[in-house]
Design a protein around this motif. Structure first.
Motif, PDB file in Angstrom:
ATOM      1  N   ALA A   1      40.449  36.111  34.717  1.00 23.28           N
ATOM      2  CA  ALA A   1      39.766  35.148  35.748  1.00 23.28           C
ATOM      3  C   ALA A   1      40.918  34.078  36.183  1.00 23.28           C
ATOM      4  O   ALA A   1      41.996  33.756  35.420  1.00 23.28           O
ATOM      5  N   THR A   2      41.016  33.927  37.486  1.00 20.89           N
ATOM      6  CA  THR A   2      41.898  32.868  38.073  1.00 20.89           C
ATOM      7  C   THR A   2      41.029  31.681  38.962  1.00 20.89           C
ATOM      8  O   THR A   2      39.909  32.146  39.401  1.00 20.89           O
ATOM      9  N   PHE A   3      41.746  30.661  39.041  1.00 18.61           N
ATOM     10  CA  PHE A   3      41.300  29.649  39.973  1.00 18.61           C
ATOM     11  C   PHE A   3      42.571  29.043  40.549  1.00 18.61           C
ATOM     12  O   PHE A   3      43.613  29.010  40.173  1.00 18.61           O
ATOM     13  N   GLY A   4      42.424  28.897  42.040  1.00 19.59           N
ATOM     14  CA  GLY A   4      43.472  28.389  42.684  1.00 19.59           C
ATOM     15  C   GLY A   4      43.129  27.443  43.822  1.00 19.59           C
ATOM     16  O   GLY A   4      42.002  27.975  44.526  1.00 19.59           O
ATOM     17  N   VAL A   5      43.768  26.808  44.512  1.00 23.10           N
ATOM     18  CA  VAL A   5      43.638  25.923  45.727  1.00 23.10           C
ATOM     19  C   VAL A   5      44.854  26.127  46.620  1.00 23.10           C
ATOM     20  O   VAL A   5      45.853  25.732  46.145  1.00 23.10           O
ATOM     21  N   PRO A   6      44.746  26.794  47.767  1.00 23.88           N
ATOM     22  CA  PRO A   6      45.881  26.730  48.559  1.00 23.88           C
ATOM     23  C   PRO A   6      46.520  25.497  49.119  1.00 23.88           C
ATOM     24  O   PRO A   6      45.817  24.523  49.399  1.00 23.88           O
ATOM     25  N   ARG A   7      47.697  25.488  49.110  1.00 22.29           N
ATOM     26  CA  ARG A   7      48.294  24.363  49.879  1.00 22.29           C
ATOM     27  C   ARG A   7      48.195  24.134  51.162  1.00 22.29           C
ATOM     28  O   ARG A   7      47.772  25.389  51.872  1.00 22.29           O
ATOM     29  N   PRO A   8      47.913  23.168  51.926  1.00 23.05           N
ATOM     30  CA  PRO A   8      47.731  23.028  53.329  1.00 23.05           C
ATOM     31  C   PRO A   8      48.923  23.490  54.375  1.00 23.05           C
ATOM     32  O   PRO A   8      49.965  23.510  53.877  1.00 23.05           O
ATOM     33  N   GLY A   9      48.363  23.820  55.494  1.00 16.93           N
ATOM     34  CA  GLY A   9      49.325  24.007  56.529  1.00 16.93           C
ATOM     35  C   GLY A   9      49.260  25.482  57.028  1.00 16.93           C
ATOM     36  O   GLY A   9      48.982  26.366  56.345  1.00 16.93           O
ATOM     37  N   ASP A  10      49.654  25.510  58.363  1.00 16.24           N
ATOM     38  CA  ASP A  10      49.805  26.856  58.870  1.00 16.24           C
ATOM     39  C   ASP A  10      50.773  27.812  58.525  1.00 16.24           C
ATOM     40  O   ASP A  10      50.672  29.087  58.456  1.00 16.24           O
ATOM     41  N   ALA A  11      52.068  26.989  58.051  1.00 20.53           N
ATOM     42  CA  ALA A  11      52.958  27.977  57.562  1.00 20.53           C
ATOM     43  C   ALA A  11      52.404  28.768  56.264  1.00 20.53           C
ATOM     44  O   ALA A  11      52.798  29.949  55.888  1.00 20.53           O
ATOM     45  N   VAL A  12      51.642  28.061  55.196  1.00 20.23           N
ATOM     46  CA  VAL A  12      50.966  28.596  54.310  1.00 20.23           C
ATOM     47  C   VAL A  12      50.179  29.732  54.436  1.00 20.23           C
ATOM     48  O   VAL A  12      50.118  30.988  53.984  1.00 20.23           O
ATOM     49  N   ARG A  13      49.224  29.522  55.515  1.00 16.57           N
ATOM     50  CA  ARG A  13      48.391  30.581  55.972  1.00 16.57           C
ATOM     51  C   ARG A  13      49.044  31.897  56.479  1.00 16.57           C
ATOM     52  O   ARG A  13      48.778  32.991  56.182  1.00 16.57           O
ATOM     53  N   GLU A  14      50.260  31.480  57.070  1.00 10.09           N
ATOM     54  CA  GLU A  14      51.015  32.644  57.652  1.00 10.09           C
ATOM     55  C   GLU A  14      51.510  33.654  56.473  1.00 10.09           C
ATOM     56  O   GLU A  14      51.505  34.643  56.447  1.00 10.09           O
ATOM     57  N   LYS A  15      52.141  32.903  55.559  1.00 13.28           N
ATOM     58  CA  LYS A  15      52.788  33.542  54.563  1.00 13.28           C
ATOM     59  C   LYS A  15      51.459  34.257  53.556  1.00 13.28           C
ATOM     60  O   LYS A  15      51.607  35.324  53.188  1.00 13.28           O
ATOM     61  N   TYR A  16      50.421  33.483  53.497  1.00 12.28           N
ATOM     62  CA  TYR A  16      49.446  34.089  52.517  1.00 12.28           C
ATOM     63  C   TYR A  16      48.692  35.271  53.114  1.00 12.28           C
ATOM     64  O   TYR A  16      48.420  36.350  52.383  1.00 12.28           O
ATOM     65  N   VAL A  17      48.682  35.544  54.641  1.00  9.97           N
ATOM     66  CA  VAL A  17      48.242  36.780  55.076  1.00  9.97           C
ATOM     67  C   VAL A  17      49.151  37.737  54.694  1.00  9.97           C
ATOM     68  O   VAL A  17      48.694  39.082  54.402  1.00  9.97           O
ATOM     69  N   GLN A  18      50.587  37.471  54.730  1.00 13.36           N
ATOM     70  CA  GLN A  18      51.197  38.613  54.478  1.00 13.36           C
ATOM     71  C   GLN A  18      50.978  39.136  52.787  1.00 13.36           C
ATOM     72  O   GLN A  18      51.013  40.284  52.597  1.00 13.36           O
ATOM     73  N   TYR A  19      51.318  38.157  51.900  1.00 10.67           N
ATOM     74  CA  TYR A  19      50.921  38.512  50.705  1.00 10.67           C
ATOM     75  C   TYR A  19      49.566  38.929  50.372  1.00 10.67           C
ATOM     76  O   TYR A  19      49.548  40.213  49.596  1.00 10.67           O
ATOM     77  N   PHE A  20      48.489  38.545  50.792  1.00 10.33           N
ATOM     78  CA  PHE A  20      47.140  39.096  50.545  1.00 10.33           C
ATOM     79  C   PHE A  20      46.883  40.495  51.145  1.00 10.33           C
ATOM     80  O   PHE A  20      46.282  41.314  50.292  1.00 10.33           O
ATOM     81  N   GLY A  21      47.585  40.771  52.159  1.00 11.36           N
ATOM     82  CA  GLY A  21      47.404  42.238  52.663  1.00 11.36           C
ATOM     83  C   GLY A  21      48.125  43.109  51.791  1.00 11.36           C
ATOM     84  O   GLY A  21      47.510  44.189  51.522  1.00 11.36           O
ATOM     85  N   ALA A  22      49.085  42.882  51.102  1.00 10.07           N
ATOM     86  CA  ALA A  22      49.876  43.879  50.466  1.00 10.07           C
ATOM     87  C   ALA A  22      49.023  43.931  48.985  1.00 10.07           C
ATOM     88  O   ALA A  22      48.729  44.901  48.530  1.00 10.07           O
ATOM     89  N   ILE A  23      48.356  42.631  48.596  1.00 13.85           N
ATOM     90  CA  ILE A  23      47.928  42.855  47.236  1.00 13.85           C
ATOM     91  C   ILE A  23      46.452  43.649  47.487  1.00 13.85           C
ATOM     92  O   ILE A  23      45.958  44.335  46.434  1.00 13.85           O
ATOM     93  N   GLN A  24      45.738  43.295  48.437  1.00 14.75           N
ATOM     94  CA  GLN A  24      44.509  43.943  48.785  1.00 14.75           C
ATOM     95  C   GLN A  24      44.916  45.372  48.918  1.00 14.75           C
ATOM     96  O   GLN A  24      43.945  46.128  48.307  1.00 14.75           O
ATOM     97  N   ALA A  25      45.664  45.773  49.167  1.00 13.79           N
ATOM     98  CA  ALA A  25      46.007  47.305  49.505  1.00 13.79           C
ATOM     99  C   ALA A  25      46.180  47.862  48.044  1.00 13.79           C
ATOM    100  O   ALA A  25      45.721  48.903  47.640  1.00 13.79           O
ATOM    101  N   GLN A  26      47.125  47.220  47.302  1.00 15.64           N
ATOM    102  CA  GLN A  26      47.327  47.535  45.914  1.00 15.64           C
ATOM    103  C   GLN A  26      45.928  47.620  45.136  1.00 15.64           C
ATOM    104  O   GLN A  26      45.848  48.526  44.274  1.00 15.64           O
ATOM    105  N   LEU A  27      45.610  46.616  45.179  1.00 14.95           N
ATOM    106  CA  LEU A  27      44.007  46.425  44.366  1.00 14.95           C
ATOM    107  C   LEU A  27      42.930  47.592  44.739  1.00 14.95           C
ATOM    108  O   LEU A  27      42.113  48.238  43.887  1.00 14.95           O
ATOM    109  N   ALA A  28      42.932  48.021  45.892  1.00 15.18           N
ATOM    110  CA  ALA A  28      42.146  49.161  46.691  1.00 15.18           C
ATOM    111  C   ALA A  28      42.152  50.475  45.843  1.00 15.18           C
ATOM    112  O   ALA A  28      41.576  51.454  45.721  1.00 15.18           O
ATOM    113  N   SER A  29      43.774  50.918  45.362  1.00 13.89           N
ATOM    114  CA  SER A  29      44.091  52.008  44.459  1.00 13.89           C
ATOM    115  C   SER A  29      44.361  51.773  43.411  1.00 13.89           C
ATOM    116  O   SER A  29      45.158  52.880  42.563  1.00 13.89           O
TER     117      SER A  29
END
Length: 199
Positions: free
Chosen positions: A87-115
């Motif tokens: 179980a995890t809990f987290g709150v993203p840091r604010p800002g557009d730069a965080v969102r941009e980096k997040y999209v990059q990492y989330f896409g890779a993690i989502q693909a990894q979890l799918a298989s």
């Protein structure tokens, strides 16, 4: 301060598990644009912690190969065995730069979890009032969970966790012999217990 469990192995890898919290934040971050009504608070309220269930938590149902498609319920573990649940809990840091980096990492993690071998079920949740995300993942074994932790996509996200998440992220895992022990509420209870031990 980040809450960590007392188990030395968990302590060494809690930053790694925290990267999995990015998956839950994926439910929320795409909606956090310039519309101020959709943007999470710059700093989460004091009651927004891993050990307190958010009143407005919005969670998807458990999904994955370990979920009975007819009932939506988690299948019981094989007789005499148990699941490993994280179980995890987290709150993203604010800002557009965080969102941009997040999209990059989330896409890779989502693909990894799918298989990902050994991942039986996952549940994602988010709280608009806290701007927080939660994950609940069910694994066939602790070894399977650590295989994901050491995967390239997760290792890359692990390196970026402190840039992307507020320092109050929390992670824990436990063994569950029955599906009754596999809920977001149980994750909150386990996180609360680990926070109490860390004080």
């Amino acid at each position: 301060m980040t809450t960590r469990t007392l188990n030395e192995t968990i302590e060494r890898s809690s930053r790694a598990f925290a990267a999995a919290a990015l998956a839950a934040l994926g439910v929320m971050l795409p909606g956090c644009g310039n519309d101020s009504s959709a943007t999470p608070p710059d700093s989460p309220p004091a009651e927004c912690t891993g050990g307190v269930l958010e009143a407005d938590l919005q969670a998807e149902p458990l999904s994955g190969p370990g979920v009975d498609p007819a009932t939506g319920e988690l299948l019981p573990p094989p007789e005499g065995s148990s699941y490993t649940v994280s179980a995890t809990f987290g709150v993203p840091r604010p800002g557009d730069a965080v969102r941009e980096k997040y999209v990059q990492y989330f896409g890779a993690i989502q693909a990894q979890l799918a298989s990902q071998p050994g991942l039986l079920a996952i549940q994602l949740g988010q709280s608009p009032s806290c701007g927080s995300g939660r994950t609940l993942a069910v694994w066939s074994s602790t070894e399977a969970m650590y295989e994901f932790v050491m995967s390239p996509a997760h290792l890359a996200a692990m390196d970026a966790v402190n840039e992307l998440l507020e320092p109050n992220y929390v992670v824990t895992h436990w063994e569950a012999a029955s599906a009754d022990e596999v809920t977001l509420e149980e994750g909150v209870r386990r996180i609360q217990a680990s926070e109490a031990r860390a004080r």
